[in-house]
Design a protein around this motif. Structure first.
Motif, PDB file in Angstrom:
ATOM      1  N   MET A   1       0.820  -1.196   0.000  1.00  0.00           N
ATOM      2  CA  MET A   1       0.000   0.000   0.000  1.00  0.00           C
ATOM      3  C   MET A   1       0.862   1.257   0.000  1.00  0.00           C
ATOM      4  O   MET A   1       0.530   2.220  -0.651  1.00  0.00           O
ATOM      5  N   SER A   2       1.971   1.265   0.742  1.00  0.00           N
ATOM      6  CA  SER A   2       2.805   2.458   0.799  1.00  0.00           C
ATOM      7  C   SER A   2       3.428   2.770  -0.561  1.00  0.00           C
ATOM      8  O   SER A   2       3.706   3.915  -0.860  1.00  0.00           O
ATOM      9  N   GLY A   3       3.648   1.754  -1.386  1.00  0.00           N
ATOM     10  CA  GLY A   3       4.175   1.994  -2.727  1.00  0.00           C
ATOM     11  C   GLY A   3       3.208   2.794  -3.572  1.00  0.00           C
ATOM     12  O   GLY A   3       3.596   3.669  -4.340  1.00  0.00           O
ATOM     13  N   VAL A   4       1.925   2.513  -3.420  1.00  0.00           N
ATOM     14  CA  VAL A   4       0.892   3.243  -4.150  1.00  0.00           C
ATOM     15  C   VAL A   4       0.834   4.684  -3.662  1.00  0.00           C
ATOM     16  O   VAL A   4       0.758   5.620  -4.461  1.00  0.00           O
ATOM     17  N   LEU A   5       0.899   4.874  -2.340  1.00  0.00           N
ATOM     18  CA  LEU A   5       0.859   6.225  -1.790  1.00  0.00           C
ATOM     19  C   LEU A   5       2.092   7.022  -2.190  1.00  0.00           C
ATOM     20  O   LEU A   5       1.998   8.210  -2.496  1.00  0.00           O
ATOM     21  N   GLY A   6       3.240   6.391  -2.198  1.00  0.00           N
ATOM     22  CA  GLY A   6       4.466   7.060  -2.619  1.00  0.00           C
ATOM     23  C   GLY A   6       4.388   7.481  -4.071  1.00  0.00           C
ATOM     24  O   GLY A   6       4.812   8.576  -4.448  1.00  0.00           O
ATOM     25  N   SER A   7       3.815   6.624  -4.890  1.00  0.00           N
ATOM     26  CA  SER A   7       3.634   6.937  -6.302  1.00  0.00           C
ATOM     27  C   SER A   7       2.668   8.101  -6.474  1.00  0.00           C
ATOM     28  O   SER A   7       2.888   8.994  -7.289  1.00  0.00           O
ATOM     29  N   LEU A   8       1.605   8.114  -5.689  1.00  0.00           N
ATOM     30  CA  LEU A   8       0.629   9.204  -5.738  1.00  0.00           C
ATOM     31  C   LEU A   8       1.271  10.520  -5.316  1.00  0.00           C
ATOM     32  O   LEU A   8       1.061  11.554  -5.954  1.00  0.00           O
ATOM     33  N   ASP A   9       2.088  10.483  -4.248  1.00  0.00           N
ATOM     34  CA  ASP A   9       2.793  11.681  -3.790  1.00  0.00           C
ATOM     35  C   ASP A   9       3.703  12.224  -4.880  1.00  0.00           C
ATOM     36  O   ASP A   9       3.757  13.426  -5.116  1.00  0.00           O
ATOM     37  N   ARG A  10       4.423  11.345  -5.550  1.00  0.00           N
ATOM     38  CA  ARG A  10       5.313  11.771  -6.632  1.00  0.00           C
ATOM     39  C   ARG A  10       4.510  12.371  -7.788  1.00  0.00           C
ATOM     40  O   ARG A  10       4.897  13.387  -8.361  1.00  0.00           O
ATOM     41  N   ASP A  11       3.377  11.750  -8.117  1.00  0.00           N
ATOM     42  CA  ASP A  11       2.531  12.263  -9.198  1.00  0.00           C
ATOM     43  C   ASP A  11       1.985  13.647  -8.862  1.00  0.00           C
ATOM     44  O   ASP A  11       1.967  14.541  -9.702  1.00  0.00           O
ATOM     45  N   LEU A  12       1.542  13.834  -7.621  1.00  0.00           N
ATOM     46  CA  LEU A  12       1.008  15.125  -7.207  1.00  0.00           C
ATOM     47  C   LEU A  12       2.097  16.194  -7.181  1.00  0.00           C
ATOM     48  O   LEU A  12       1.870  17.334  -7.589  1.00  0.00           O
ATOM     49  N   ALA A  13       3.289  15.835  -6.721  1.00  0.00           N
ATOM     50  CA  ALA A  13       4.404  16.777  -6.698  1.00  0.00           C
ATOM     51  C   ALA A  13       4.788  17.180  -8.120  1.00  0.00           C
ATOM     52  O   ALA A  13       5.059  18.352  -8.390  1.00  0.00           O
ATOM     53  N   ALA A  14       4.786  16.238  -9.038  1.00  0.00           N
ATOM     54  CA  ALA A  14       5.109  16.536 -10.431  1.00  0.00           C
ATOM     55  C   ALA A  14       4.054  17.450 -11.046  1.00  0.00           C
ATOM     56  O   ALA A  14       4.377  18.387 -11.783  1.00  0.00           O
ATOM     57  N   LYS A  15       2.796  17.188 -10.734  1.00  0.00           N
ATOM     58  CA  LYS A  15       1.712  18.028 -11.251  1.00  0.00           C
ATOM     59  C   LYS A  15       1.831  19.454 -10.722  1.00  0.00           C
ATOM     60  O   LYS A  15       1.675  20.423 -11.464  1.00  0.00           O
ATOM     61  N   GLN A  16       2.137  19.592  -9.445  1.00  0.00           N
ATOM     62  CA  GLN A  16       2.300  20.914  -8.844  1.00  0.00           C
ATOM     63  C   GLN A  16       3.504  21.642  -9.461  1.00  0.00           C
ATOM     64  O   GLN A  16       3.425  22.822  -9.772  1.00  0.00           O
ATOM     65  N   ALA A  17       4.594  20.950  -9.652  1.00  0.00           N
ATOM     66  CA  ALA A  17       5.796  21.557 -10.229  1.00  0.00           C
ATOM     67  C   ALA A  17       5.539  22.024 -11.661  1.00  0.00           C
ATOM     68  O   ALA A  17       6.062  23.052 -12.089  1.00  0.00           O
ATOM     69  N   ALA A  18       4.716  21.294 -12.390  1.00  0.00           N
ATOM     70  CA  ALA A  18       4.410  21.661 -13.767  1.00  0.00           C
ATOM     71  C   ALA A  18       3.617  22.964 -13.832  1.00  0.00           C
ATOM     72  O   ALA A  18       3.681  23.692 -14.818  1.00  0.00           O
ATOM     73  N   LYS A  19       2.872  23.278 -12.779  1.00  0.00           N
ATOM     74  CA  LYS A  19       2.060  24.489 -12.742  1.00  0.00           C
ATOM     75  C   LYS A  19       2.857  25.700 -12.271  1.00  0.00           C
ATOM     76  O   LYS A  19       2.408  26.827 -12.429  1.00  0.00           O
ATOM     77  N   TYR A  20       4.008  25.495 -11.679  1.00  0.00           N
ATOM     78  CA  TYR A  20       4.812  26.586 -11.120  1.00  0.00           C
ATOM     79  C   TYR A  20       5.317  27.496 -12.223  1.00  0.00           C
ATOM     80  O   TYR A  20       5.855  27.058 -13.232  1.00  0.00           O
ATOM     81  N   ASP A  21       5.151  28.790 -12.022  1.00  0.00           N
ATOM     82  CA  ASP A  21       5.596  29.788 -12.994  1.00  0.00           C
ATOM     83  C   ASP A  21       6.425  30.836 -12.253  1.00  0.00           C
ATOM     84  O   ASP A  21       5.870  31.641 -11.497  1.00  0.00           O
ATOM     85  N   PRO A  22       7.750  30.848 -12.441  1.00  0.00           N
ATOM     86  CA  PRO A  22       8.600  31.785 -11.712  1.00  0.00           C
ATOM     87  C   PRO A  22       8.252  33.253 -11.983  1.00  0.00           C
ATOM     88  O   PRO A  22       8.396  34.100 -11.108  1.00  0.00           O
TER      89      PRO A  22
END
Length: 56
Positions: A1-22
């Motif tokens: 189960m923690s592997g799925v949550l870790g994957s979800l955390d990485r996906d959410l972090a990547a999505k947030q980083a993609a929206k970042y505009d300096p």
């Protein structure tokens, strides 16, 4: 189960980083500093996280 949550955390972090505009951060930082008369230190997100600066 923690592997799925870790994957979800990485996906959410990547999505947030993609929206970042300096450029948008720089504009917001300048506006907040102008309105409040206070300089925002290093990490923009951390400086705003507790809401105190935004309340000013």
């Amino acid at each position: 189960m923690s592997g799925v949550l870790g994957s979800l955390d990485r996906d959410l972090a990547a999505k947030q980083a993609a929206k970042y505009d300096p450029q948008r951060e720089a504009e917001a930082r300048t506006w907040i500093e102008t309105v409040t008369g206070e300089k925002i230190g290093g990490n923009f997100h951390e400086s705003l996280k507790n809401g105190q600066l935004l309340c000013k």
